[in-house]
Motif scaffolding. Structure first.
Motif, PDB file in Angstrom:
ATOM      1  N   GLY A  38     -24.007  20.494 -21.335  1.00  0.00           N
ATOM      2  CA  GLY A  38     -24.710  21.499 -21.768  1.00  0.00           C
ATOM      3  C   GLY A  38     -24.174  21.956 -23.143  1.00  0.00           C
ATOM      4  N   LEU A  39     -24.847  23.078 -23.718  1.00  0.00           N
ATOM      5  CA  LEU A  39     -24.254  23.848 -24.723  1.00  0.00           C
ATOM      6  C   LEU A  39     -23.968  25.190 -24.802  1.00  0.00           C
ATOM      7  CD1 LEU A  39     -24.461  23.889 -28.169  1.00  0.00           C
ATOM      8  CD2 LEU A  39     -26.943  24.666 -27.799  1.00  0.00           C
ATOM      9  N   ASP A  40     -22.633  25.457 -25.136  1.00  0.00           N
ATOM     10  CA  ASP A  40     -21.974  26.683 -25.071  1.00  0.00           C
ATOM     11  C   ASP A  40     -21.436  26.939 -26.289  1.00  0.00           C
ATOM     12  OD1 ASP A  40     -20.005  28.780 -24.429  1.00  0.00           O
ATOM     13  OD2 ASP A  40     -19.942  28.267 -22.397  1.00  0.00           O
ATOM     14  N   PRO A  41     -21.850  27.850 -27.267  1.00  0.00           N
ATOM     15  CA  PRO A  41     -21.315  27.997 -28.293  1.00  0.00           C
ATOM     16  C   PRO A  41     -19.931  28.450 -28.443  1.00  0.00           C
ATOM     17  CG  PRO A  41     -23.182  29.260 -28.176  1.00  0.00           C
ATOM     18  CD  PRO A  41     -23.020  28.648 -26.805  1.00  0.00           C
ATOM     19  N   ASP A  42     -19.324  29.029 -27.335  1.00  0.00           N
ATOM     20  CA  ASP A  42     -17.695  29.122 -27.313  1.00  0.00           C
ATOM     21  C   ASP A  42     -17.119  28.109 -27.085  1.00  0.00           C
ATOM     22  OD1 ASP A  42     -18.445  31.897 -27.244  1.00  0.00           O
ATOM     23  OD2 ASP A  42     -18.348  32.267 -25.163  1.00  0.00           O
ATOM     24  N   VAL A  43     -17.772  26.905 -26.494  1.00  0.00           N
ATOM     25  CA  VAL A  43     -17.063  25.681 -26.123  1.00  0.00           C
ATOM     26  C   VAL A  43     -16.949  25.072 -27.817  1.00  0.00           C
ATOM     27  CG1 VAL A  43     -16.778  23.589 -25.211  1.00  0.00           C
ATOM     28  CG2 VAL A  43     -17.262  25.470 -23.702  1.00  0.00           C
ATOM     29  N   ILE A  87     -16.438  22.285 -20.062  1.00  0.00           N
ATOM     30  CA  ILE A  87     -17.423  23.633 -20.229  1.00  0.00           C
ATOM     31  C   ILE A  87     -16.886  24.969 -20.327  1.00  0.00           C
ATOM     32  CG2 ILE A  87     -18.952  21.993 -18.603  1.00  0.00           C
ATOM     33  CD1 ILE A  87     -17.931  23.719 -16.183  1.00  0.00           C
ATOM     34  N   THR A  88     -15.377  24.963 -20.699  1.00  0.00           N
ATOM     35  CA  THR A  88     -14.887  26.233 -20.962  1.00  0.00           C
ATOM     36  C   THR A  88     -13.842  26.065 -22.125  1.00  0.00           C
ATOM     37  OG1 THR A  88     -12.887  26.059 -19.626  1.00  0.00           O
ATOM     38  CG2 THR A  88     -14.612  26.875 -18.363  1.00  0.00           C
ATOM     39  N   GLU A 123     -32.375  23.916 -27.489  1.00  0.00           N
ATOM     40  CA  GLU A 123     -31.120  23.559 -27.424  1.00  0.00           C
ATOM     41  C   GLU A 123     -30.589  22.618 -28.565  1.00  0.00           C
ATOM     42  OE1 GLU A 123     -30.417  23.471 -22.509  1.00  0.00           O
ATOM     43  OE2 GLU A 123     -31.045  21.762 -23.539  1.00  0.00           O
ATOM     44  N   PRO A 180     -22.480  18.364 -27.379  1.00  0.00           N
ATOM     45  CA  PRO A 180     -22.954  19.269 -26.400  1.00  0.00           C
ATOM     46  C   PRO A 180     -24.019  18.490 -25.811  1.00  0.00           C
ATOM     47  CG  PRO A 180     -23.623  19.884 -28.614  1.00  0.00           C
ATOM     48  CD  PRO A 180     -22.709  18.799 -28.895  1.00  0.00           C
ATOM     49  N   ALA A 210     -19.850  17.807 -23.547  1.00  0.00           N
ATOM     50  CA  ALA A 210     -20.380  18.824 -22.243  1.00  0.00           C
ATOM     51  C   ALA A 210     -21.710  18.336 -21.899  1.00  0.00           C
ATOM     52  CB  ALA A 210     -20.036  20.138 -22.824  1.00  0.00           C
TER      53      ALA A 210
END
Length: 198
Positions: A93-98, A73-74, A118, A111, A91
């Motif tokens: 969820g969805l995190d564009p940075d990850v 998640i990071t 999403e 994701p 992950a």
């Protein structure tokens, strides 16, 4: 970079080894790999889990098999996953940075998605394979309906999947299934493989 099209070709099972001691995780992973229809994911929420991922990755490398890191998640965890030998990241969820960090590290990212928004954002970020999570809360019908506006998306249904409902999610269009608790219980993997084998 390998893609999930390659990593999951003919492999409808992503076995999630959460909170499993390293020695047992390696044994379960070997059974999954021996089945010929699965890859392995080790969630890395704790230092012990990272050590477990590293042990499974060593076993995977010796067999030409595949293991990824879950609950990434990071962006920092992407680096930890790569250093431990993961070849993909997952992950909740969805995190564009990850997503960006994983792709920059040469690993495809899966994701978690639970809404059309999403799904749309994940596809835009370059993720063609998506983790439908939590699958049993969303239900097979969710998969069937989302495949209409997003035919290019490939879904890995994850969360509460077992031998009793695996067929329902596959029939609804899931390309693969992420399964945790079932594969770590005695006899669970065998029961699931009986459903998944062609």
């Amino acid at each position: 970079m390998n893609t999930f099209d390659e990593l999951l070709a003919g492999r409808p099972l992503v076995a999630i080894l959460r909170g499993v001691p390293a020695e047992r995780a390696v044994a379960i992973a070997a059974a999954v790999w021996d089945s010929g229809i699965g890859v392995v994911e080790v969630p890395i929420q704790t230092p012990d889990a990272v050590d477990c991922l590293r042990a499974v990755a060593v076993a995977a490398a010796a067999r030409g098999a595949l293991v990824g890191a879950g609950t990434v998640i990071t962006a920092e965890q992407v680096t930890v996953a790569a250093d431990a030998g993961a070849v993909f990241t997952v992950a909740p969820g969805l995190d564009p940075d990850v997503v960006a960090a994983s792709h920059a590290a040469g690993m495809p990212h899966l994701p978690g998605v639970a809404t059309p928004t999403e799904v749309q954002h994940a596809l835009k970020a370059g993720c063609g394979w998506l983790k439908a999570f939590p699958a049993t809360s969303l239900g097979p019908r969710w998969l069937r309906e989302l495949r209409g506006p997003f035919p290019e998306a490939r879904f890995v249904a994850t969360g509460g999947i077992g031998p009793d409902n695996a067929g329902d999610f596959l029939a609804a269009g899931a390309a693969a299934l992420g399964v945790g608790g079932t594969v770590t219980r005695p006899g669970g993997l065998e029961a699931l493989l009986a459903v998944l084998r062609p």
